[in-house]
Design an enzyme around this catalytic site. Structure first.
Site, short mmCIF file in Angstrom:
data_model
loop_
_atom_site.label_atom_id
_atom_site.label_comp_id
_atom_site.label_asym_id
_atom_site.label_seq_id
_atom_site.Cartn_x
_atom_site.Cartn_y
_atom_site.Cartn_z
N ASP A 136 14.41 17.24 -3.36
CA ASP A 136 14.40 18.25 -4.42
C ASP A 136 15.76 18.94 -4.42
O ASP A 136 16.21 19.41 -3.37
CB ASP A 136 13.29 19.28 -4.18
N SER B 282 20.46 14.51 -6.26
CA SER B 282 19.86 14.46 -7.59
C SER B 282 19.50 13.04 -7.99
O SER B 282 20.30 12.11 -7.80
CB SER B 282 20.83 15.03 -8.64
N SER C 295 3.02 10.49 -18.54
CA SER C 295 2.41 11.69 -19.12
C SER C 295 1.62 11.29 -20.36
O SER C 295 1.98 10.32 -21.04
CB SER C 295 3.49 12.70 -19.52
N TYR D 264 11.41 14.16 -23.61
CA TYR D 264 10.34 13.98 -22.64
C TYR D 264 9.43 12.82 -23.03
O TYR D 264 9.08 11.97 -22.20
CB TYR D 264 9.53 15.28 -22.55
N LYS E 32 8.84 9.38 -20.81
CA LYS E 32 7.56 9.03 -20.22
C LYS E 32 7.00 7.72 -20.78
O LYS E 32 6.36 6.95 -20.06
CB LYS E 32 6.56 10.17 -20.42
N ARG F 12 4.97 25.11 -12.55
CA ARG F 12 6.01 25.86 -13.27
C ARG F 12 6.48 25.11 -14.52
O ARG F 12 7.09 25.70 -15.41
CB ARG F 12 7.19 26.17 -12.35
#
Length: 310
Positions: free
Chosen positions: A47, A82, A161, A174, A178, A209
């Protein structure tokens, strides 16, 4: 009948397995890490501590999460590279190799958000999300898959997703990330089949979050702990499936897949004939579903050719 939840310890353990989890200092990734660590896994907590937009960085969250696992008695190491670059992806996998000597499981969970209507989405914001979700998946899968093939064993869990299947407004970056994950998942499943490597996608729904700014007042319980067991199963030795997608939302677990209607064959077509046959083309009374890891591409061609030849 709904299956009641139980606190019975799992018999499916991860003793001596090395698990790399991207984006695992918080939220879903943290829940995955805590679960597999409690079952004996050695864990790489990756992370970079960035904001939800993917900007900035902070080494604190990864080290805190790794220390929490060590406090549980597990072996864990933090990594803050990253996933957004090939060099970062390679370094993440090398952390597992340098620390534990192997990689058995890769769970790509890292993600970010930059919402905007399609008419207002900048290329910078578009790439910022693709670089973490989709290209980030390739950046870690590529070096991990090579090691898994050499070892003759591996488990990959990618994060898709329902937003990649059905899409929401203002999420073109996004949604494309996905949905694109499906192709990578199929490739790993197909090319890994002869080497003991399996890959599946989790389509999670949880309040983390990443849900910041959404009205969740009417949501049922949707903690990351409800998703973690599905990911744990897909990551385990005993998982029998590959090249599949599993939904986990608010306690519901389901399989998602791509299917087609039987369709209509004609030796020649005009635009007007397509329009005239549209109802028959769209008729869902007979559906064809092909499995990517079980020669789905070939079976699709065979059945299509059979209609042309009959």
């Amino acid at each position: 009948m709904e299956q009641a939840m139980t606190d019975t310890p799992s018999q499916r353990r991860f003793d001596d397995r090395v698990v790399v989890i991207t984006g695992s200092a918080r939220g879903l990734g943290r829940a995955y890490a805590e679960l597999v660590a409690s079952l004996g896994a050695k864990v790489v907590i990756n992370d970079n501590g960035s904001a939800l937009s993917g900007s900035g960085g902070d080494a604190g969250p990864a080290e805190e999460a790794a220390q929490a696992l060590r406090d549980m008695g597990a072996e864990a190491v933090a990594n803050t590279d990253s996933v957004a670059t090939p060099e970062g992806g390679k370094a993440i996998i090398e952390t597992a190799l340098d620390t534990f000597g192997r990689i058995d499981v890769l769970i790509h969970n890292a993600g970010n958000n930059r919402f905007a209507p399609l008419t207002e989405t900048s290329y910078e914001d578009f790439r910022a999300v693709l670089d973490v979700h989709l290209l980030g998946a390739f950046h870690v899968v590529r070096p991990a898959f090579e090691q898994m093939v050499k070892a003759g064993y591996g488990r990959v869990v990618l994060t898709g997703s329902i937003g990649g299947l059905y899409t929401m407004p203002q999420t073109v970056n996004y949604a494309m990330s996905k949905s694109g994950m499906i192709g990578l998942n199929n490739t790993v499943a197909i090319e890994g089949k002869d080497f003991g490597v399996k890959s599946n996608i989790i389509l999670p729904g949880a309040v983390t979050r990443m849900a910041e700014g959404l009205d969740i007042s009417q949501y049922p319980p949707m903690g990351p702990d409800l998703v973690a067991p599905v990911v744990g199963f897909l990551a385990h030795d005993s998982c029998p499936v590959s090249g599949e997608m599993y939904v986990s939302m608010a306690g519901r677990i389901a399989r998602a897949f791509v299917t087609e209607t039987r369709g209509v064959y004609q030796p020649e077509w005009t635009i007007d004939q397509v329009a005239g046959q549209l109802d028959a083309i769209r008729d869902e009374s007979e559906l064809w579903t092909f499995h990517p890891a079980e020669n789905g591409f070939g079976e699709h061609m065979v059945k299509s050719f059979e209609m042309a030849r009959s």
